[in-house]
Write a protein that holds these residues in place. Structure first.
Motif, PDB file in Angstrom:
ATOM      1  N   GLY A 155      -7.201   7.161   3.447  1.00 15.68           N
ATOM      2  CA  GLY A 155      -6.683   6.282   4.488  1.00 15.68           C
ATOM      3  C   GLY A 155      -6.736   4.842   4.044  1.00 15.68           C
ATOM      4  O   GLY A 155      -7.088   4.542   2.899  1.00 15.68           O
ATOM      5  N   ASP A 156      -6.352   3.957   4.954  1.00 15.38           N
ATOM      6  CA  ASP A 156      -6.370   2.525   4.685  1.00 15.38           C
ATOM      7  C   ASP A 156      -7.834   2.059   4.542  1.00 15.38           C
ATOM      8  O   ASP A 156      -8.715   2.581   5.218  1.00 15.38           O
ATOM      9  CB  ASP A 156      -5.685   1.798   5.847  1.00 15.38           C
ATOM     10  N   TYR A 157      -8.055   1.069   3.671  1.00 12.91           N
ATOM     11  CA  TYR A 157      -9.419   0.644   3.336  1.00 12.91           C
ATOM     12  C   TYR A 157     -10.351   0.569   4.543  1.00 12.91           C
ATOM     13  O   TYR A 157     -11.394   1.198   4.578  1.00 12.91           O
ATOM     14  CB  TYR A 157      -9.425  -0.756   2.695  1.00 12.91           C
ATOM     15  N   ASN A 201      -7.335  -5.325  -7.095  1.00 12.63           N
ATOM     16  CA  ASN A 201      -6.652  -5.003  -5.823  1.00 12.63           C
ATOM     17  C   ASN A 201      -6.757  -6.163  -4.830  1.00 12.63           C
ATOM     18  O   ASN A 201      -5.893  -6.314  -3.970  1.00 12.63           O
ATOM     19  CB  ASN A 201      -7.265  -3.755  -5.168  1.00 12.63           C
ATOM     20  N   LYS A 239     -11.716   3.817 -14.740  1.00 11.31           N
ATOM     21  CA  LYS A 239     -12.749   2.853 -15.113  1.00 11.31           C
ATOM     22  C   LYS A 239     -14.064   3.130 -14.402  1.00 11.31           C
ATOM     23  O   LYS A 239     -15.134   3.021 -15.009  1.00 11.31           O
ATOM     24  CB  LYS A 239     -12.277   1.429 -14.798  1.00 11.31           C
ATOM     25  N   ASP A 268      -9.175   6.125  -0.570  1.00  7.37           N
ATOM     26  CA  ASP A 268      -7.847   5.780  -1.101  1.00  7.37           C
ATOM     27  C   ASP A 268      -6.778   6.276  -0.136  1.00  7.37           C
ATOM     28  O   ASP A 268      -6.924   7.329   0.497  1.00  7.37           O
ATOM     29  CB  ASP A 268      -7.634   6.412  -2.489  1.00  7.37           C
ATOM     30  N   ILE A 269      -5.702   5.517  -0.056  1.00  9.70           N
ATOM     31  CA  ILE A 269      -4.618   5.860   0.866  1.00  9.70           C
ATOM     32  C   ILE A 269      -3.763   7.009   0.316  1.00  9.70           C
ATOM     33  O   ILE A 269      -3.031   7.656   1.062  1.00  9.70           O
ATOM     34  CB  ILE A 269      -3.754   4.600   1.142  1.00  9.70           C
ATOM     35  N   CYS A 270      -3.885   7.282  -0.983  1.00  9.49           N
ATOM     36  CA  CYS A 270      -3.039   8.291  -1.637  1.00  9.49           C
ATOM     37  C   CYS A 270      -3.825   9.597  -1.765  1.00  9.49           C
ATOM     38  O   CYS A 270      -4.785   9.684  -2.531  1.00  9.49           O
ATOM     39  CB  CYS A 270      -2.598   7.763  -3.006  1.00  9.49           C
ATOM     40  N   PHE A 310       2.063   4.509 -11.457  1.00  8.35           N
ATOM     41  CA  PHE A 310       1.009   3.518 -11.682  1.00  8.35           C
ATOM     42  C   PHE A 310       0.106   3.930 -12.847  1.00  8.35           C
ATOM     43  O   PHE A 310      -0.329   3.096 -13.643  1.00  8.35           O
ATOM     44  CB  PHE A 310       0.181   3.237 -10.420  1.00  8.35           C
ATOM     45  N   LYS A 359       0.843  -1.216   0.000  1.00  7.89           N
ATOM     46  CA  LYS A 359       0.000   0.000   0.000  1.00  7.89           C
ATOM     47  C   LYS A 359       0.873   1.260   0.000  1.00  7.89           C
ATOM     48  O   LYS A 359       0.425   2.324  -0.440  1.00  7.89           O
ATOM     49  CB  LYS A 359      -0.951   0.000   1.203  1.00  7.89           C
ATOM     50  N   GLY A 401      -9.899  -3.239 -10.124  1.00  6.94           N
ATOM     51  CA  GLY A 401      -8.469  -3.187 -10.444  1.00  6.94           C
ATOM     52  C   GLY A 401      -7.683  -4.397  -9.989  1.00  6.94           C
ATOM     53  O   GLY A 401      -6.464  -4.342  -9.920  1.00  6.94           O
ATOM     54  N   GLY A 425      -9.946   2.142  -3.056  1.00  7.38           N
ATOM     55  CA  GLY A 425      -8.775   2.260  -3.933  1.00  7.38           C
ATOM     56  C   GLY A 425      -9.127   2.609  -5.365  1.00  7.38           C
ATOM     57  O   GLY A 425      -8.723   1.900  -6.292  1.00  7.38           O
ATOM     58  N   PRO A 426      -9.861   3.712  -5.591  1.00  7.09           N
ATOM     59  CA  PRO A 426     -10.279   4.042  -6.964  1.00  7.09           C
ATOM     60  C   PRO A 426      -9.139   4.522  -7.852  1.00  7.09           C
ATOM     61  O   PRO A 426      -9.277   4.526  -9.071  1.00  7.09           O
ATOM     62  CB  PRO A 426     -11.286   5.184  -6.767  1.00  7.09           C
ATOM     63  N   GLY A 427      -8.012   4.954  -7.254  1.00 11.50           N
ATOM     64  CA  GLY A 427      -6.956   5.547  -8.072  1.00 11.50           C
ATOM     65  C   GLY A 427      -7.506   6.752  -8.804  1.00 11.50           C
ATOM     66  O   GLY A 427      -8.275   7.543  -8.230  1.00 11.50           O
ATOM     67  N   MET A 440      -0.711   1.685 -16.217  1.00 12.87           N
ATOM     68  CA  MET A 440      -2.044   1.354 -16.766  1.00 12.87           C
ATOM     69  C   MET A 440      -2.096   1.532 -18.285  1.00 12.87           C
ATOM     70  O   MET A 440      -2.945   0.951 -18.955  1.00 12.87           O
ATOM     71  CB  MET A 440      -3.123   2.220 -16.107  1.00 12.87           C
ATOM     72  N   TYR A 452       2.097   3.769  -3.170  1.00 12.02           N
ATOM     73  CA  TYR A 452       1.318   4.860  -3.769  1.00 12.02           C
ATOM     74  C   TYR A 452       1.512   6.188  -3.053  1.00 12.02           C
ATOM     75  O   TYR A 452       0.627   6.658  -2.362  1.00 12.02           O
ATOM     76  CB  TYR A 452      -0.170   4.477  -3.799  1.00 12.02           C
TER      77      TYR A 452
HETATM   78  C1  SAM Z   1      -3.591  -0.910  -8.329  1.00 11.09           C
HETATM   79  S1  SAM Z   1      -4.250   0.694  -8.029  1.00 11.09           S
HETATM   80  C2  SAM Z   1      -5.852   0.450  -8.746  1.00 11.09           C
HETATM   81  C3  SAM Z   1      -6.595   1.715  -8.972  1.00 11.09           C
HETATM   82  C4  SAM Z   1      -7.994   1.512  -9.578  1.00 11.09           C
HETATM   83  N1  SAM Z   1      -8.863   0.725  -8.695  1.00 11.09           N
HETATM   84  C5  SAM Z   1      -7.897   0.840 -10.903  1.00 11.09           C
HETATM   85  O1  SAM Z   1      -8.425  -0.261 -11.030  1.00 11.09           O
HETATM   86  O2  SAM Z   1      -7.312   1.416 -11.817  1.00 11.09           O
HETATM   87  C6  SAM Z   1      -4.543   0.596  -6.321  1.00 11.09           C
HETATM   88  C7  SAM Z   1      -5.184   1.840  -5.688  1.00 11.09           C
HETATM   89  O3  SAM Z   1      -5.560   1.488  -4.360  1.00 11.09           O
HETATM   90  C8  SAM Z   1      -4.948   2.363  -3.409  1.00 11.09           C
HETATM   91  N2  SAM Z   1      -4.600   1.523  -2.257  1.00 11.09           N
HETATM   92  C9  SAM Z   1      -3.698   0.492  -2.225  1.00 11.09           C
HETATM   93  N3  SAM Z   1      -3.680  -0.077  -1.002  1.00 11.09           N
HETATM   94  C10 SAM Z   1      -4.589   0.612  -0.245  1.00 11.09           C
HETATM   95  C11 SAM Z   1      -5.043   0.495   1.100  1.00 11.09           C
HETATM   96  N4  SAM Z   1      -4.570  -0.453   1.920  1.00 11.09           N
HETATM   97  N5  SAM Z   1      -5.998   1.341   1.533  1.00 11.09           N
HETATM   98  C12 SAM Z   1      -6.512   2.310   0.700  1.00 11.09           C
HETATM   99  N6  SAM Z   1      -6.115   2.477  -0.583  1.00 11.09           N
HETATM  100  C13 SAM Z   1      -5.176   1.631  -1.046  1.00 11.09           C
HETATM  101  C14 SAM Z   1      -3.754   2.976  -4.112  1.00 11.09           C
HETATM  102  O4  SAM Z   1      -3.431   4.247  -3.600  1.00 11.09           O
HETATM  103  C15 SAM Z   1      -4.227   3.025  -5.565  1.00 11.09           C
HETATM  104  O5  SAM Z   1      -4.901   4.217  -5.860  1.00 11.09           O
END
Ligand code: SAM
Length: 325
Positions: free
Chosen positions: A139-141, A165, A91, A112-114, A42, A31, A163, A85-87, A46, A34
């Motif tokens: 924050g974290d999920y 994830n 999509k 999202d954590i970022c 990232f 995590k 994604g 984690g929408p990034g 994509m 990012y």
């Molecule tokens: C692989 S990217 C995928 C983004 C988007 N869902 C996609 O399909 O294009 C992962 C996303 O999840 C977020 N992320 C990863 N681990 C996380 C966590 N533990 N808690 C919250 N967000 C997280 C990252 O910051 C990033 O934006």
């Protein structure tokens, strides 16, 4: 721009990095890949020719947006669309725009954590779908979901976890995580999970080992982040990116391998870490699933599969689940 509620504990980065680099088998939690720079890298991943999952899931969103609206907006009852984690939302925006055009009553809760990616997403949405009600959580999920849910108003929850994830969890951890999501859900709520499916092993490995070296830079950026945030002195040129794929388990694993024996200081936290030559740091898992494994994960986590959306090549599936009790 809409306010972003931040649930991140700033000391957790330092604590988790020290814990991971002190472990018998060194690791770094994926995590933390990012930060601002990691997010930019990232977004480049994509667009890579080798990185097929984004194109597959984009196709699914375009082809299944009507079926998904029917599923989410059952009996025209308002719903809350919570995305983990929408990034950059590349999509999910396909769905958001379609739902808004169809005048569906819903609000959108990206988690999202970022922080930088969330800010960009919120300002894009304000321009592209001004009517959309957005409540973002950084924050974290699970921490963020906890906060988002305490603000819940009894409307149906639809949790999107796209994604692939979910592949960033080992098999047992995935089941624990999904079971925990279930604790925030009622029997009428929905969980949509994007799974990358097992396929030609060469194609999978190439997606994590692109010729232009963006995935390598993405992994090395974590060491750069530690240098910046913990005043460390990692020499990035002495670490090699090494991805693997095991077709039996479906696990892609990425490592950074120290090419020589060395010590690294993290001055901000008064810690030092030593590496033997060719010692790896385990960076990330991306597990690929078969359909029976997906059914098994749903069952073991207290869910049943209610609908599956595939791309035309069956490389990827977005699977809609409901709780069994
Ligand atoms: C692989 S990217 C995928 C983004 C988007 N869902 C996609 O399909 O294009 C992962 C996303 O999840 C977020 N992320 C990863 N681990 C996380 C966590 N533990 N808690 C919250 N967000 C997280 C990252 O910051 C990033 O934006």
């Amino acid at each position: 721009m809409k306010a972003i509620k931040n649930t991140t504990d700033t000391s957790s980065f330092a604590n988790e990095v020290i814990k991971g680099l002190s472990a018998n088998v060194k690791y770094l939690p994926s995590k933390f890949l990012y930060d601002d720079q990691g997010d930019k890298l990232f977004r480049s991943i994509m667009k890579l020719e080798e990185y097929y999952p984004t194109r597959c899931e984009f196709e699914i969103m375009q082809n299944c947006k009507d079926a998904l609206l029917d599923l989410f907006y059952k009996e025209q009852k308002p719903f809350s669309l919570i995305e983990l984690g929408p990034g950059d939302g590349f999509k999910s925006k396909v769905l958001l725009k379609h739902f808004a055009e169809k005048n569906a009553k819903f609000d959108y809760v990206p988690v999202d954590i970022c922080e930088s990616v969330l800010k960009d997403l919120c300002s894009d949405l304000e321009k592209e779908i001004p009517s959309l009600n957005v409540n973002a959580f950084c924050g974290d999920y699970l921490e963020a979901l906890n906060q988002a849910s305490t603000n819940g108003n009894g409307v149906r929850k639809v949790i999107l976890f796209m994604g692939a994830n979910i592949g960033n969890f080992e098999k047992n951890e995935a089941s624990k995580f999904v079971s925990m999501l279930g604790q925030y859900m009622s029997p009428d709520d929905l969980l949509i999970i994007g799974f990358d499916l097992k396929k030609d092993p060469k194609m999978i490995l190439d997606a994590y080992n692109d010729k232009s070296g963006v995935t390598k830079a993405f992994n090395l950026n974590m060491l750069n982040r530690i240098n910046k945030e913990l005043d460390a002195d990692f020499d990035l040129s002495t670490f090699e990116h090494y991805p693997t794929y095991d077709p039996l388990t479906g696990e892609t694993k990425s490592f950074l391998v120290s090419q020589r024996a060395q010590s690294v200081n993290m001055k901000a936290v008064n810690a030092m870490v030593s590496f033997n030559s060719w010692e790896p740091i385990y960076m990330e898992i991306s597990k690929k699933y078969s359909m029976p494994e997906i059914e098994e994960l749903a069952l073991n986590s207290g869910f049943k599969v209610v609908h599956n959306c595939f791309d035309c090549r069956h490389f990827f599936v977005d699977s809609a689940w409901q709780k069994t009790f």
